[in-house]
Design a protein around this motif. Structure first.
Motif, PDB file in Angstrom:
ATOM      1  N   TYR B  16       0.836  -1.202   0.000  1.00 42.23           N
ATOM      2  CA  TYR B  16       0.000   0.000   0.000  1.00 42.23           C
ATOM      3  C   TYR B  16       0.870   1.251   0.000  1.00 42.23           C
ATOM      4  O   TYR B  16       0.569   2.250  -0.664  1.00 42.23           O
ATOM      5  CB  TYR B  16      -0.912  -0.022   1.222  1.00 42.23           C
ATOM      6  CG  TYR B  16      -1.983   1.030   1.165  1.00 42.23           C
ATOM      7  CD1 TYR B  16      -3.041   0.913   0.284  1.00 42.23           C
ATOM      8  CD2 TYR B  16      -1.921   2.152   1.980  1.00 42.23           C
ATOM      9  CE1 TYR B  16      -4.015   1.873   0.207  1.00 42.23           C
ATOM     10  CE2 TYR B  16      -2.887   3.120   1.913  1.00 42.23           C
ATOM     11  CZ  TYR B  16      -3.940   2.979   1.027  1.00 42.23           C
ATOM     12  OH  TYR B  16      -4.899   3.934   0.947  1.00 42.23           O
ATOM     13  N   LEU B  19       1.894   2.394  -3.446  1.00 39.06           N
ATOM     14  CA  LEU B  19       0.878   3.178  -4.150  1.00 39.06           C
ATOM     15  C   LEU B  19       0.795   4.586  -3.575  1.00 39.06           C
ATOM     16  O   LEU B  19       0.770   5.586  -4.290  1.00 39.06           O
ATOM     17  CB  LEU B  19      -0.488   2.501  -4.017  1.00 39.06           C
ATOM     18  CG  LEU B  19      -0.630   1.135  -4.673  1.00 39.06           C
ATOM     19  CD1 LEU B  19      -1.999   0.553  -4.372  1.00 39.06           C
ATOM     20  CD2 LEU B  19      -0.434   1.272  -6.174  1.00 39.06           C
ATOM     21  N   GLY B  49      -7.024   4.773 -12.405  1.00 39.62           N
ATOM     22  CA  GLY B  49      -7.519   3.455 -12.026  1.00 39.62           C
ATOM     23  C   GLY B  49      -8.586   2.947 -12.974  1.00 39.62           C
ATOM     24  O   GLY B  49      -8.486   1.839 -13.510  1.00 39.62           O
ATOM     25  N   GLN B 151       1.547  -7.557  -5.817  1.00 42.47           N
ATOM     26  CA  GLN B 151       1.475  -6.559  -4.750  1.00 42.47           C
ATOM     27  C   GLN B 151       2.787  -6.406  -3.990  1.00 42.47           C
ATOM     28  O   GLN B 151       3.177  -5.308  -3.629  1.00 42.47           O
ATOM     29  CB  GLN B 151       0.359  -6.925  -3.764  1.00 42.47           C
ATOM     30  CG  GLN B 151      -1.016  -6.551  -4.274  1.00 42.47           C
ATOM     31  CD  GLN B 151      -2.101  -7.123  -3.382  1.00 42.47           C
ATOM     32  OE1 GLN B 151      -2.360  -8.309  -3.388  1.00 42.47           O
ATOM     33  NE2 GLN B 151      -2.714  -6.263  -2.597  1.00 42.47           N
ATOM     34  N   ALA B 218      -3.168   0.329  -8.709  1.00 40.92           N
ATOM     35  CA  ALA B 218      -4.104  -0.135  -7.687  1.00 40.92           C
ATOM     36  C   ALA B 218      -5.266  -0.895  -8.328  1.00 40.92           C
ATOM     37  O   ALA B 218      -5.867  -1.767  -7.695  1.00 40.92           O
ATOM     38  CB  ALA B 218      -4.620   1.036  -6.867  1.00 40.92           C
ATOM     39  N   THR B 222      -7.834  -3.717  -6.295  1.00 40.68           N
ATOM     40  CA  THR B 222      -8.983  -3.218  -5.533  1.00 40.68           C
ATOM     41  C   THR B 222     -10.154  -3.105  -6.484  1.00 40.68           C
ATOM     42  O   THR B 222      -9.965  -3.079  -7.693  1.00 40.68           O
ATOM     43  CB  THR B 222      -8.723  -1.814  -4.957  1.00 40.68           C
ATOM     44  OG1 THR B 222      -8.074  -1.046  -5.959  1.00 40.68           O
ATOM     45  CG2 THR B 222      -7.897  -1.863  -3.704  1.00 40.68           C
TER      46      THR B 222
END
Lengths: 247, 301, 332
Positions: B16, B19, B49, B151, B218, B222
């Motif tokens: 995270y 990002l 995104g 990730q 991302a 997500t």
């Protein structure tokens, strides 16, 4: 005579540069001091330390008998010190008159919340001060609309509204056309005399220094190199060599 | 908290943070050069995104190879960064350059409001996602946990690569030096013959691209819903403010700190998940009023 | 004097319009009250804007007051509406006093971000602690008595409408007096020159704290009224977007005069109503476009336009927005 301001061993250095080097200095009530020196000699730094804008690394400052070392400017100002700046510090979005009104209101200590500013100060005093610095015609104009010379005057007038015991002026005539410098100084001195304010001003022009000062202090490399009556200081070898460049 | 959970939290936070760093880097770069905190930066993240998800879904349907899927993400960010960034800078920010800083901030807020609805008009309100590329890159085991390579490896690698690349570009290339000159003193840079307008535009587009890239990377992990940009903008604000405005390395460290703290909170006190970054920011600013990495300068009077 | 006269007429006309509309079309009572609430909150935010500070977190005070009202009304259903409002304002003042001590040390972006951060913490905590706050569903508030009298829904709304209108007028006058007082002018001085304030013996932080407290109380009052008229509080009343809307309205209306807050709020509500009726789904876009047009065409807001139009207006402030902090680049 009483010392209005007194310093002892005042020193400040940042990043290897010594801006104030162990300065012992005093200014008595009623004096009119001119400070001369080249740019970077530490004249403004010394003012900044005395008025609390900078904190000294060593030494102490007394103003009017009180130890003010390390205090915030606003507290020292309350003891009776006024200051004007090399770059005038004005409320540029306010009118000239409002700038003085805010000063006058500030002098009273507590700012009112719901009483209009103009009514919470002495109107006659404001008009008189405007008159004194020849800004009456421009009273309703924005401070940002003034030319440099009048900005300087307003800057001094704002400090004067505080009825200070001592007024420190940092280069009041810089940025003013040379033919206007004497007018400006004459105006300022008239205002100071009327209120019997002790004064200390930084000045580069020898003519102005010898005409208006009762005492001259010469700053060289963070030190007071010469201090005394104007004629004497301006004639001293060090001053002629280092500052005036006439030796 | 067991070791495994701690590792999971660390992995989450690490990814995270990558990002978060990309988005914050864009924000802080734009602030450095233009002196504007761009509220619409969150929209760039969201547009990046959504565009990436759209492209990736299309590419996945065509059975495109993995590298094409990855290229699609970067391409999406580039397109969004250049088009939206260009529109924002030329169409809006230039027109308010001489106005009050408050108004400059508000103009970007207005742009944010417009983009927010635009995004809803284009992509609707139902969740959007494309996880194909994540599953193609597969999982791997580390310290007793299984995590996706996308990730845990790809995102941090891209983030760190961008960080090194930007530092190199700023220090070694002509354009980078010009950007730094404009950042330090616009007037002086102009006097030296640098086209500050052009540099401003380039830096803005670079920043916009980074914001969009954060969103694009991302997208595969997500599901995008209206409001993703909002969450990201306030979060990256907090990174930039905590680090100190215009601090690049500071943003990297702060993004890591905030990313990790947030994911540890997710596993321990989930109620505070959203609050943690802001608590950190408040705590930091109380101690260091200009941010962690800013050296305060005295004003000349 | 001509300017003052204009504003009086404007105030009276606006108030009458609110009353007539509200009584003729009962459905319009809620939007009018909501608009007035936005105006009251914006009065507070405009005070900060005059000091050159933009807070993206002021809605937290509406949130604090709103939830105070909700908690109290649920714990003691017999409490009178007026007491609830006072308690809500008290809570927001209390919070503002404490938060203010910290945030007045910061300026510009940092001031905005710190307010944002604190409001985000509050917002997220309220959203998560479902058991106490009802989470994102919020809390219902049963209609309380007003001054000891029980009202039907319609009567309750009418009383709230009249009460809010009176409060709006009273506060508008009060805030305008504050803007022109020594304290208010010193507050505007924070925008242009804090060094001078300091060298006048004033504490810029104290001056800003006074203004901050004021603004927290005003936003709090709007939140308490908002909670009562909606009969519901949700975390959204404290979201950063709501804070942004307050700033938006302050810019739209202009902070040259207190009435700007209400003119801005009126336009804001009209755009929202118009969009809800004809352009569902793009009302934020309309707001954004409106804001850009205002900033480009009339950076002093609606008030600035009106003042320019009235020929006798005193050119007291050329533009509260137009000039950037002027830097003196001159060297000896």
């Amino acid at each position: 005579m009483d010392a209005l301001i007194r310093t002892e061993g005042l020193s400040l250095s940042f990043g290897g540069v010594v801006a104030a080097d162990n300065i012992d200095f005093r200014l008595d009530v009623g004096e009119r001091l001119a400070v001369i020196g080249q740019n970077g000699a530490g004249k403004t730094t010394f003012i900044n330390i005395c008025t609390g804008f900078l904190k000294p690394t060593r030494g102490r400052v007394w103003f009017d008998g009180k130890d003010v070392t390390g205090m915030e400017p606003r507290h020292i100002v309350r003891f009776g010190l006024g200051r004007s700046f090399q770059l005038p510090q004005l409320f540029l979005d306010h009118t000239v008159r409002q700038c003085l009104e805010i000063s006058a209101a500030a002098r009273q200590g507590r700012l009112s919340f719901f009483k209009p500013l103009a009514q919470s100060v002495n109107r006659r005093e404001i008009e008189h001060t405007l008159e004194l610095v020849s800004l009456r015609e421009r009273g309703s104009e924005l401070a940002s609309s003034l030319p440099e010379g009048q900005r300087k005057l307003l800057d001094v007038a704002m400090a004067l509204m505080l009825n200070p015991k001592l007024l420190i002026m940092d280069e009041p005539t810089s940025g003013v056309a040379s033919e206007d410098k004497h007018d400006l100084m004459a105006t300022l001195m008239r205002a100071l005399d009327e209120r019997k304010v002790t004064s200390w001003f930084v000045e580069h022009d020898v003519d102005i220094v010898s005409r208006y000062a009762t005492r001259v202090a010469a700053w060289i490399a963070g030190k007071v190199a010469a201090d005394g009556p104007p004629a004497e200081v301006l004639a001293s070898a060090a001053v002629r060599r280092e500052i005036l460049g006439t030796a | 908290m067991s070791f495994e959970l701690l590792m999971l939290a660390a992995a989450d936070g690490f990814s995270y943070a990558g990002l978060l760093f990309l988005v914050s880097l864009g924000l802080t770069l734009i602030f450095g050069v233009q002196g504007i905190l761009n509220v619409a930066h969150g929209s760039l993240y969201a547009f990046g995104g959504y565009t990436a998800a759209t492209l990736a879904i299309w590419a996945a349907e065509k059975q495109a190879p993995t590298w094409v899927l990855l290229a699609a993400l970067v391409l999406a960010a580039l397109v969004v960064g250049v088009i939206l960034g260009g529109i924002l800078e030329i169409g809006l920010l230039r027109r308010v350059q001489d106005k009050d800083p408050v108004l400059q901030l508000l103009v970007t807020f207005a742009a944010f409001l417009i983009f927010e609805d635009l995004q809803r008009l284009i992509w609707g309100v139902s969740p959007y996602s494309s996880t194909e590329v994540v599953s193609r890159l597969g999982n791997f085991d580390i310290f007793g946990i299984t995590y996706t390579a996308y990730q845990l490896l790809l995102i941090p690698a891209v983030a760190f690569g961008v960080y090194l690349g930007l530092l190199f570009a700023l220090r070694r290339t002509r354009l980078g030096k010009q950007i730094i000159a404009v950042t330090h003193h616009r007037e002086v840079a102009t006097a030296l013959g640098i086209n500050a307008r052009k540099i401003g535009l380039i830096a803005f587009i670079m920043g916009a691209f980074l914001g969009a890239l954060g969103g694009a990377l991302a997208a595969p992990t997500t599901s995008l819903v209206p409001g993703v940009g909002t969450d990201m903008i306030v979060l990256s604000f907090s990174v930039v403010a905590t680090a100190g405005l215009g601090q690049i390395t500071g943003a990297l460290i702060t993004a890591l700190l905030i990313g990790l703290a947030r994911s540890v909170a997710v596993y321990t006190v989930p109620e505070l998940e959203v609050a943690v970054p802001y608590l950190i920011m408040v705590a930091v600013l109380l101690v260091r009023p200009n941010g962690l990495f800013t050296v305060a300068q005295a004003r000349r009077i | 004097m001509a300017r003052l006269f204009d504003i009086r007429i404007l105030t009276i006309a606006g108030s009458l319009l609110c009353l007539i509309l509200g009584l003729a079309f009962p459905w319009s009572k809620t939007p009018i009250i909501v608009g007035l609430c936005f105006g009251i909150a914006t009065l507070g935010v405009a005070a900060m804007v005059r000091a050159g500070q933009v807070s993206f977190g002021h809605a937290m005070y509406a949130c604090i007051a709103g939830y105070t009202v909700a908690f109290l009304a649920r714990a003691w259903p017999q409490l009178d509406g007026l007491l609830l409002i006072l308690a809500g304002v008290g809570a927001s003042l209390f919070a503002g006093a404490i938060v203010g001590v910290f945030v007045v040390r910061y300026r510009g972006i940092f001031f905005g971000m710190l307010n944002l951060a604190i409001s985000m913490v509050l917002y997220s905590v309220i959203g998560k602690f479902y058991a106490i706050t009802g989470g994102t569903d919020g809390l219902r508030i049963n209609r309380p008595t007003l001054l000891g009298i029980e009202f039907e829904r319609a009567g309750f709304e009418t009383v709230l409408l009249v009460g809010t209108l009176l409060a709006a007028i009273g506060l508008g006058i009060l805030v305008q007096r504050y803007f022109q007082s020594a304290s208010g002018e010193a507050l505007a001085g924070i925008k242009t020159n804090e060094t001078r304030l300091e060298y006048l013996g004033l504490s810029a932080r104290r001056v800003l704290w006074d203004g901050y407290l004021f603004s927290a109380g005003l936003v709090g009052l709007s939140g308490a009224l908002f909670a009562l008229v909606q009969g519901l509080v949700t975390p959204d009343i404290g979201s950063w977007l709501r804070s942004g809307e307050f700033v938006f309205i302050a810019i739209l209306g202009g902070s040259g005069h207190a009435i700007g807050a209400f003119l801005g709020a009126a336009v804001f509500e009209l755009v929202k109503l118009f969009a809800a009726a004809y352009m569902t789904g793009i009302w934020q876009m309309l707001l954004g476009i409106t804001l850009i047009v205002v900033i480009l065409v009339a950076p002093e807001g609606i008030v600035g336009l009106l003042m320019k139009k009235s020929a006798l207006a005193t050119p007291r402030r050329k533009s509260p927005w137009g000039t950037r902090r002027e830097e003196n680049k001159w060297t000896p």
